[in-house]
Design a protein around this motif. Structure first.
Motif, PDB file in Angstrom:
ATOM      1  N   LEU A   1       0.816  -1.219   0.000  1.00 23.29           N
ATOM      2  CA  LEU A   1       0.000   0.000   0.000  1.00 23.29           C
ATOM      3  C   LEU A   1       0.848   1.267   0.000  1.00 23.29           C
ATOM      4  N   ILE A   2       2.033   1.180   0.575  1.00 20.90           N
ATOM      5  CA  ILE A   2       2.853   2.375   0.777  1.00 20.90           C
ATOM      6  C   ILE A   2       3.234   3.071  -0.530  1.00 20.90           C
ATOM      7  N   PRO A   3       3.680   2.367  -1.579  1.00 13.90           N
ATOM      8  CA  PRO A   3       4.028   3.099  -2.820  1.00 13.90           C
ATOM      9  C   PRO A   3       2.856   3.892  -3.390  1.00 13.90           C
ATOM     10  N   ASN A   4       1.655   3.340  -3.325  1.00 15.90           N
ATOM     11  CA  ASN A   4       0.481   4.070  -3.823  1.00 15.90           C
ATOM     12  C   ASN A   4       0.227   5.322  -2.993  1.00 15.90           C
ATOM     13  N   LEU A   5       0.390   5.197  -1.700  1.00 15.82           N
ATOM     14  CA  LEU A   5       0.191   6.334  -0.811  1.00 15.82           C
ATOM     15  C   LEU A   5       1.229   7.419  -1.096  1.00 15.82           C
TER      16      LEU A   5
ATOM     17  N   ALA B   1       7.922   6.781  10.090  1.00 19.74           N
ATOM     18  CA  ALA B   1       7.928   7.494   8.805  1.00 19.74           C
ATOM     19  C   ALA B   1       6.504   7.692   8.296  1.00 19.74           C
ATOM     20  N   LEU B   2       5.663   6.681   8.455  1.00 18.52           N
ATOM     21  CA  LEU B   2       4.262   6.821   8.038  1.00 18.52           C
ATOM     22  C   LEU B   2       3.548   7.870   8.888  1.00 18.52           C
ATOM     23  N   GLY B   3       3.871   7.926  10.154  1.00 19.73           N
ATOM     24  CA  GLY B   3       3.289   8.951  11.017  1.00 19.73           C
ATOM     25  C   GLY B   3       3.630  10.345  10.536  1.00 19.73           C
ATOM     26  N   ARG B   4       4.886  10.522  10.121  1.00 23.28           N
ATOM     27  CA  ARG B   4       5.292  11.829   9.579  1.00 23.28           C
ATOM     28  C   ARG B   4       4.570  12.111   8.268  1.00 23.28           C
ATOM     29  N   LEU B   5       4.356  11.067   7.462  1.00 25.14           N
ATOM     30  CA  LEU B   5       3.644  11.244   6.191  1.00 25.14           C
ATOM     31  C   LEU B   5       2.203  11.684   6.437  1.00 25.14           C
TER      32      LEU B   5
ATOM     33  N   GLN C   1      -8.857   6.754   0.853  1.00 23.58           N
ATOM     34  CA  GLN C   1      -9.047   5.304   0.734  1.00 23.58           C
ATOM     35  C   GLN C   1      -7.771   4.562   1.141  1.00 23.58           C
ATOM     36  N   LEU C   2      -6.630   5.015   0.635  1.00 20.15           N
ATOM     37  CA  LEU C   2      -5.361   4.377   0.979  1.00 20.15           C
ATOM     38  C   LEU C   2      -5.070   4.504   2.474  1.00 20.15           C
TER      39      LEU C   2
ATOM     40  N   GLY D   1      -4.814   2.005   7.670  1.00 20.95           N
ATOM     41  CA  GLY D   1      -5.269   1.960   9.063  1.00 20.95           C
ATOM     42  C   GLY D   1      -5.826   0.593   9.426  1.00 20.95           C
ATOM     43  N   GLY D   2      -6.627   0.014   8.528  1.00 22.31           N
ATOM     44  CA  GLY D   2      -7.152  -1.330   8.765  1.00 22.31           C
ATOM     45  C   GLY D   2      -6.050  -2.366   8.823  1.00 22.31           C
ATOM     46  N   THR D   3      -5.069  -2.209   7.966  1.00 18.67           N
ATOM     47  CA  THR D   3      -3.930  -3.130   7.967  1.00 18.67           C
ATOM     48  C   THR D   3      -3.142  -3.000   9.263  1.00 18.67           C
ATOM     49  N   GLU D   4      -2.979  -1.777   9.746  1.00 17.66           N
ATOM     50  CA  GLU D   4      -2.265  -1.569  11.016  1.00 17.66           C
ATOM     51  C   GLU D   4      -2.976  -2.289  12.160  1.00 17.66           C
ATOM     52  N   GLU D   5      -4.305  -2.268  12.146  1.00 19.21           N
ATOM     53  CA  GLU D   5      -5.056  -2.980  13.183  1.00 19.21           C
ATOM     54  C   GLU D   5      -4.833  -4.488  13.075  1.00 19.21           C
TER      55      GLU D   5
END
Length: 186
Positions: free
Chosen positions: A52-56, A100-104, A122-123, A128-132
């Protein structure tokens, strides 16, 4: 006659001891397999997160082109958290990625158009769902590791564990930085 009784008792004791050793070994194998299966579930969720990260990042690039440092940090952290690491190393690398995602996401707060972008939202929701799911998988893994480690360290199963080559497994712990608040500077 007494020798026959003593021999019978000795045979029964040997059979009981062998049965116990086999039952203990099988129990340890089941616990180790549970640890490996629960690690595989963490890995599945981490791979989903990494995809998911590259799309984000691409979505954010269009809105925050001058924030290349933050975007580069996210990409570098994602690459460093790839497979092939043991659970302790992977936990540390994932902690860096989480920061790093938090900073993003904090960066997104500075760009109202980005916050309103449906693709970004959406991303962000999927991530967020994946983090859970990752948090749940970590909890399940750590529970399996606790059960396994207890079995191989307690008497008398530690004898079979030592002979069978069972070793203590590390917990998937949050890295030091993952416990701290994310510090964002613009």
């Amino acid at each position: 006659m007494n020798a026959l009784i003593v021999l019978g008792i000795a045979v029964v004791l040997v059979i009981v001891l062998v049965w116990w050793a086999l039952a203990t070994y099988n129990s340890l194998v089941k616990a180790r397999t549970q640890v490996e299966a629960s690690w595989a579930q963490i890995d599945v969720q981490l791979k989903r997160r990494h995809s998911l990260i590259p799309n984000l990042v691409e979505t954010v690039k269009g809105y925050a082109a001058h924030e290349r440092g933050t975007l580069a940090d996210v990409v570098a952290a994602r690459n460093a958290a790839g497979g092939g690491l043991d659970p302790a190393q992977r936990a540390q690398a994932e902690g860096v990625l989480t920061q790093a995602l938090g900073r993003l996401f904090a960066l997104a707060e500075a760009y109202p158009d980005l916050k309103a972008n449906q693709n970004f939202l959406q991303l962000q929701g999927e991530l967020g769902g994946t983090e859970e799911k990752i948090a749940y998988a970590r909890q399940f893994y750590n529970s399996a590791v606790q059960t396994y480690n207890q079995k191989i360290q307690t008497v008398p199963s530690n004898i079979v564990a030592g002979v069978g080559g069972f070793r203590v497994r590390p917990y998937f712990e949050a890295a030091g930085g993952e416990r701290a608040d994310v510090n964002v500077r613009f």
